[in-house]
Design an enzyme around this catalytic site. Structure first.
Site, mmCIF file in Angstrom:
data_model
loop_
_atom_site.group_PDB
_atom_site.id
_atom_site.type_symbol
_atom_site.label_atom_id
_atom_site.label_comp_id
_atom_site.label_asym_id
_atom_site.label_seq_id
_atom_site.Cartn_x
_atom_site.Cartn_y
_atom_site.Cartn_z
ATOM 1 N N LYS A 47 21.997 43.742 32.233
ATOM 2 C CA LYS A 47 22.280 42.309 32.037
ATOM 3 C C LYS A 47 20.972 41.540 31.853
ATOM 4 O O LYS A 47 20.860 40.676 30.990
ATOM 5 C CB LYS A 47 23.047 41.744 33.247
ATOM 6 C CG LYS A 47 24.493 42.201 33.313
ATOM 7 C CD LYS A 47 25.143 41.744 34.619
ATOM 8 C CE LYS A 47 26.420 42.519 34.887
ATOM 9 N NZ LYS A 47 27.000 42.245 36.201
ATOM 10 N N GLN A 91 25.960 40.710 42.137
ATOM 11 C CA GLN A 91 26.490 42.011 41.723
ATOM 12 C C GLN A 91 27.398 42.580 42.821
ATOM 13 O O GLN A 91 26.995 42.680 43.972
ATOM 14 C CB GLN A 91 25.328 42.971 41.419
ATOM 15 C CG GLN A 91 25.772 44.325 40.895
ATOM 16 C CD GLN A 91 26.517 44.244 39.558
ATOM 17 O OE1 GLN A 91 26.120 43.506 38.660
ATOM 18 N NE2 GLN A 91 27.597 44.990 39.425
ATOM 19 N N ASP A 114 30.424 34.290 36.102
ATOM 20 C CA ASP A 114 31.415 35.380 36.202
ATOM 21 C C ASP A 114 32.840 34.853 36.358
ATOM 22 O O ASP A 114 33.794 35.625 36.318
ATOM 23 C CB ASP A 114 31.099 36.245 37.434
ATOM 24 C CG ASP A 114 30.314 37.502 37.086
ATOM 25 O OD1 ASP A 114 30.399 37.946 35.934
ATOM 26 O OD2 ASP A 114 29.622 38.023 37.983
#
Ligand code: NAP
Length: 271
Positions: A47, A91, A114
């Site tokens: 990412k 994460q 997200d």
């Protein structure tokens, strides 16, 4: 026809890079990584690499697996308050002693690229604009749109009901006026339900979709990705037997996976 997620994703990412080059202010992505799970490390590194490729400043804040929950929550507060930081990713998975719910709820919805926070999920559900749409379902819709595949009025069967994939996928298809059926591990007659679908979206992590469940008008989107008993990457759809039968299908790898990255980059640029 095979839906080429790799090619569509590369085009989106290059367009984002060009768009960003014209801007005087740049996004700043902050990623929190706890523990030393090798897969998480790879995801986070990828990412960051992709974000930097398009011109985004990206930093990874790493913590050992035994870090106290309060340290992570305070870091999120600091990132929320830092006006330079535009996007925050934590994460998953987190170690068990850290509450995933507390962590998610702490992220500012305006930086929640997200779409994990209750505010963004709530907005998605009640038909308001979330600050960001969740990456994988948004990536699936970007891919369908890239091939002009109609969604409105179609019967979409979504298999899998996780908070990050199945549920938001169903919500987003509903927002695009599909008629949506959600299936999961307790669904009875799954095969018969799949047979009624115009669009099948599978997000399970097991072999589910076989050729007898689809026909020449089916659009088959395979979100699943896992390693089979031989260690090869595979999806939920039996690609070999389904591909010759259906109208559109995504491959694994090279379908939804790269679209998820493109979609996340889109959110980061938006941030
Ligand atoms: P998850 O949280 O494990 O959810 C799996 C879902 O599948 C659950 O809702 C489960 O039902 C359902 N399920 C399990 N067995 C089933 C069966 N036999 N028939 C019907 N439904 C069944 O997984 P996830 O995080 O949503 O991920 C799903 C897959 O997508 C995984 O392979 C993951 O690696 C992949 N993925 C790919 C991307 C990408 O970018 N390509 C992104 C995210 C995830 P219950 O709720 O009843 O348990």
């Amino acid at each position: 026809m095979i839906l080429d997620g790799k090619a569509v994703s590369a085009k989106i990412i290059d367009d984002l890079k060009i768009e960003l080059a014209k801007k005087s202010t740049k996004p700043y992505l902050a990623v929190i990584l706890v523990g030393d799970d090798p897969a998480s490390r790879v995801y986070v590194r990828n990412k960051k690499k992709k974000a930097e490729y398009i011109g985004v400043r990206a930093d990874i804040f790493e913590y050992p697996a035994n870090v106290e929950e309060s340290v992570i929550l305070e870091k999120i507060d600091e990132l929320n308050d830092n006006p330079e930081v535009t996007a925050i990713l934590v994460q998953m998975p987190l170690p068990e002693h850290i509450s995933k719910e507390k962590v998610i709820c702490r992220i500012s919805p305006q930086k929640d690229v997200d779409c994990f926070t209750p505010e963004n999920v709530g907005r998605l559900t009640i038909g308001m604009e979330p600050y960001f749409y969740p990456a994988t379902p948004q990536g699936v819709l970007m891919l369908l749109d890239a091939y002009d595949i109609p969604i409105e009025g179609k019967h979409a069967v979504v298999i899998g009901r996780s908070n990050i994939v199945g549920k938001p996928m169903a919500q987003m298809l509903l927002r695009r006026n599909a008629t949506v059926t959600m299936c999961h591990s307790k669904t009875e007659n799954l095969e018969d339900i799949i047979k009624t679908a115009d669009i099948v979206v599978s997000a399970v992590g097991k072999k589910i979709v076989r050729c007898k469940m689809v026909d020449k008008k089916s659009v088959v989107i395979d979100i699943g990705i896992y390693r089979d008993s031989n260690g090869n990457l595979t999806g939920d759809v039996d690609f070999e037997e389904v591909e010759p039968v259906v109208e559109y299908i995504t491959p694994v790898p090279g379908g939804v996976g790269p679209m998820t990255i493109a979609s996340l980059m889109y959110n980061i640029v938006k941030s």
